[in-house]
Design an enzyme around this catalytic site. Structure first.
Site, PDB file in Angstrom:
ATOM      1  N   TYR A 157      11.364   8.670   1.054  1.00  0.00           N
ATOM      2  CA  TYR A 157      11.288   7.654   0.004  1.00  0.00           C
ATOM      3  C   TYR A 157      11.939   8.068  -1.315  1.00  0.00           C
ATOM      4  CZ  TYR A 157       7.878   5.689   3.242  1.00  0.00           C
ATOM      5  OH  TYR A 157       7.266   5.184   4.360  1.00  0.00           O
ATOM      6  N   GLU A 190      12.732  -9.509   1.464  1.00  0.00           N
ATOM      7  CA  GLU A 190      11.943  -8.374   1.948  1.00  0.00           C
ATOM      8  C   GLU A 190      12.745  -7.091   1.716  1.00  0.00           C
ATOM      9  OE1 GLU A 190      10.255  -6.716   6.277  1.00  0.00           O
ATOM     10  OE2 GLU A 190      11.055  -8.755   6.083  1.00  0.00           O
ATOM     11  N   ARG A 237       7.156   0.257  13.818  1.00  0.00           N
ATOM     12  CA  ARG A 237       7.844  -0.147  12.587  1.00  0.00           C
ATOM     13  C   ARG A 237       8.993  -1.125  12.856  1.00  0.00           C
ATOM     14  NH1 ARG A 237       6.044   2.927   8.324  1.00  0.00           N
ATOM     15  NH2 ARG A 237       5.192   4.992   8.840  1.00  0.00           N
ATOM     16  N   ASP A 256       1.311 -15.719   5.625  1.00  0.00           N
ATOM     17  CA  ASP A 256       0.839 -17.090   5.438  1.00  0.00           C
ATOM     18  C   ASP A 256       0.769 -17.462   3.960  1.00  0.00           C
ATOM     19  OD1 ASP A 256       0.668 -17.472   8.133  1.00  0.00           O
ATOM     20  OD2 ASP A 256      -1.521 -17.298   8.262  1.00  0.00           O
ATOM     21  N   HIS A 294      12.827  -2.755   1.913  1.00  0.00           N
ATOM     22  CA  HIS A 294      12.277  -1.485   2.389  1.00  0.00           C
ATOM     23  C   HIS A 294      13.166  -0.357   1.891  1.00  0.00           C
ATOM     24  CE1 HIS A 294       9.362  -3.449   4.985  1.00  0.00           C
ATOM     25  NE2 HIS A 294      10.336  -4.254   5.389  1.00  0.00           N
ATOM     26  N   ILE A 295      12.551   0.682   1.373  1.00  0.00           N
ATOM     27  CA  ILE A 295      13.302   1.802   0.815  1.00  0.00           C
ATOM     28  C   ILE A 295      14.046   2.549   1.912  1.00  0.00           C
ATOM     29  CG2 ILE A 295      13.078   4.008  -0.401  1.00  0.00           C
ATOM     30  CD1 ILE A 295      10.645   2.746  -1.857  1.00  0.00           C
ATOM     31  N   SER A 296      13.376   2.765   3.025  1.00  0.00           N
ATOM     32  CA  SER A 296      14.001   3.465   4.151  1.00  0.00           C
ATOM     33  C   SER A 296      14.492   2.460   5.185  1.00  0.00           C
ATOM     34  CB  SER A 296      12.996   4.417   4.810  1.00  0.00           C
ATOM     35  OG  SER A 296      11.949   3.671   5.433  1.00  0.00           O
ATOM     36  N   ARG A 324      13.385   5.124  11.940  1.00  0.00           N
ATOM     37  CA  ARG A 324      12.268   6.042  11.725  1.00  0.00           C
ATOM     38  C   ARG A 324      11.734   6.642  13.021  1.00  0.00           C
ATOM     39  NH1 ARG A 324       9.633   4.707   6.741  1.00  0.00           N
ATOM     40  NH2 ARG A 324       7.991   6.190   7.336  1.00  0.00           N
ATOM     41  N   ARG A 356       5.315  10.904  -2.584  1.00  0.00           N
ATOM     42  CA  ARG A 356       5.018  10.616  -1.182  1.00  0.00           C
ATOM     43  C   ARG A 356       6.263  10.808  -0.317  1.00  0.00           C
ATOM     44  NH1 ARG A 356       4.675   4.569   1.338  1.00  0.00           N
ATOM     45  NH2 ARG A 356       4.157   5.157   3.488  1.00  0.00           N
ATOM     46  N   ASN A 407       8.028  -5.623  -1.093  1.00  0.00           N
ATOM     47  CA  ASN A 407       8.021  -4.511  -0.149  1.00  0.00           C
ATOM     48  C   ASN A 407       6.599  -4.438   0.394  1.00  0.00           C
ATOM     49  OD1 ASN A 407       7.961  -2.106   1.251  1.00  0.00           O
ATOM     50  ND2 ASN A 407       9.130  -0.955  -0.267  1.00  0.00           N
ATOM     51  N   PRO A 464       0.794  -1.227   0.000  1.00  0.00           N
ATOM     52  CA  PRO A 464       0.000   0.000   0.000  1.00  0.00           C
ATOM     53  C   PRO A 464       0.829   1.281   0.000  1.00  0.00           C
ATOM     54  CG  PRO A 464      -0.084  -1.082   2.144  1.00  0.00           C
ATOM     55  CD  PRO A 464       0.543  -2.043   1.204  1.00  0.00           C
ATOM     56  N   ASN A 465       0.316   2.260  -0.746  1.00  0.00           N
ATOM     57  CA  ASN A 465       0.856   3.619  -0.853  1.00  0.00           C
ATOM     58  C   ASN A 465       2.134   3.722  -1.686  1.00  0.00           C
ATOM     59  OD1 ASN A 465      -1.159   4.891   0.856  1.00  0.00           O
ATOM     60  ND2 ASN A 465      -0.140   3.891   2.577  1.00  0.00           N
ATOM     61  N   ALA A 523       3.223  -0.865   4.710  1.00  0.00           N
ATOM     62  CA  ALA A 523       2.598  -0.882   6.039  1.00  0.00           C
ATOM     63  C   ALA A 523       2.146  -2.274   6.460  1.00  0.00           C
ATOM     64  CB  ALA A 523       1.412   0.082   6.064  1.00  0.00           C
ATOM     65  N   HIS A 538       3.972  -4.662   9.166  1.00  0.00           N
ATOM     66  CA  HIS A 538       3.761  -4.669  10.612  1.00  0.00           C
ATOM     67  C   HIS A 538       2.405  -5.229  11.020  1.00  0.00           C
ATOM     68  CE1 HIS A 538       7.020  -1.907   9.850  1.00  0.00           C
ATOM     69  NE2 HIS A 538       6.187  -1.075   9.241  1.00  0.00           N
TER      70      HIS A 538
END
Length: 252
Positions: free
Chosen positions: A73, A190, A204, A179, A192-194, A199, A68, A166, A60-61, A169, A172
């Site tokens: 990001y 996995e 997180r 599953d 993650h950009i940041s 953070r 954003r 990625n 998402p996002n 959200a 978490h």
């Protein structure tokens, strides 16, 4: 002593064999045979073009990348990320299947769609909401439609499938996507950009994916996607090389 002309192309002189392969000098005939075997194994490795696929999943996002919170990001858009990864994947003989959704169930369905083999409807008729299976005698010298479908699916099935995800959200919160990854048995990295641990938001710090991931990449910006791609390519190439070398050595 002669020097190798090209290590990359495996061209070398007989006298330089000790340098390349770390062994004592062999007789001319045995060396030539060994050289031919090495060239043959190398050719087999280089000519092998396995069907390799990576599912590139963004949560998402992430469709808003580029606008954003650019301070966190960056300004690279998601289409630009996909374009960069896809172009590099072409060089590595890997097919990229990108997918982004803001909906948990859609991501799960996407994973399932690349795992489940479609069920053949041959021999089944549906009437008024109910289904009945008609039994037909199939000659022993013919292949049924179901068997043909199964063979076609085997031919289409990639040799290697992995996931770069990625979860955003959902990292978490989503036991369901976790599953789904475990149910499909797709190995995944996995991304993650940041650096989520920097953070300053305690929620997180927990991921529902990291303990099952082959690896976790974070804080490298959008380059993290390329790094994950390079990891899978290297892992598959190493596995293929070792397997081919082992097969060749057992057959000689």
């Amino acid at each position: 002593m002669d020097c190798p002309r090209s290590l990359n192309s495996l061209e070398y002189t007989g006298a330089s064999a000790d340098l390349l392969f770390g062994r004592e000098h062999e007789s001319s005939n045995s060396f030539n045979r060994a050289h031919e075997n090495r060239i043959r194994r190398y050719s087999e490795i280089m000519s092998t073009k396995p069907n390799r696929k990576i599912l590139l999943i963004n949560g998402p996002n992430l469709n808003l990348l580029g606008t954003r919170e650019p301070g966190i990001y960056g300004t690279t858009t998601l289409p630009q990320v996909i374009d960069t990864v896809t172009k590099r994947a072409q060089d590595l003989n890997i097919t990229i299947v990108p997918f982004q959704s803001n909906h948990e169930g859609a991501i799960i369905d996407f994973l399932h769609s690349h795992f489940l083999v479609p069920t053949s409807t041959a021999g089944t008729t549906t009437t008024a909401g109910s289904s009945t299976t008609s039994e037909k005698a199939v000659p022993t010298n013919t292949i049924s439609d179901a068997e043909k479908d199964e063979e076609e699916q085997k031919e289409k099935k990639p040799d290697k499938v992995a996931v770069i995800i990625n979860p955003a959200a959902y990292t978490h919160t989503s036991v369901a996507i976790r599953d789904a990854l475990l149910a499909t048995s797709f190995p995944f990295v996995e991304v993650h950009i940041s650096n989520v641990h920097a953070r300053g938001e305690s929620f997180r710090n927990h991921s529902y994916f990291s303990d099952k991931a082959t690896g976790v990449i974070m804080g490298l910006g959008t380059f993290g996607y390329v790094a994950a791609l390079e990891f899978w390519a290297n892992k598959w190439d190493t596995t293929t090389t070792n397997h081919t070398s082992t097969s060749a050595s057992t057959s000689t």
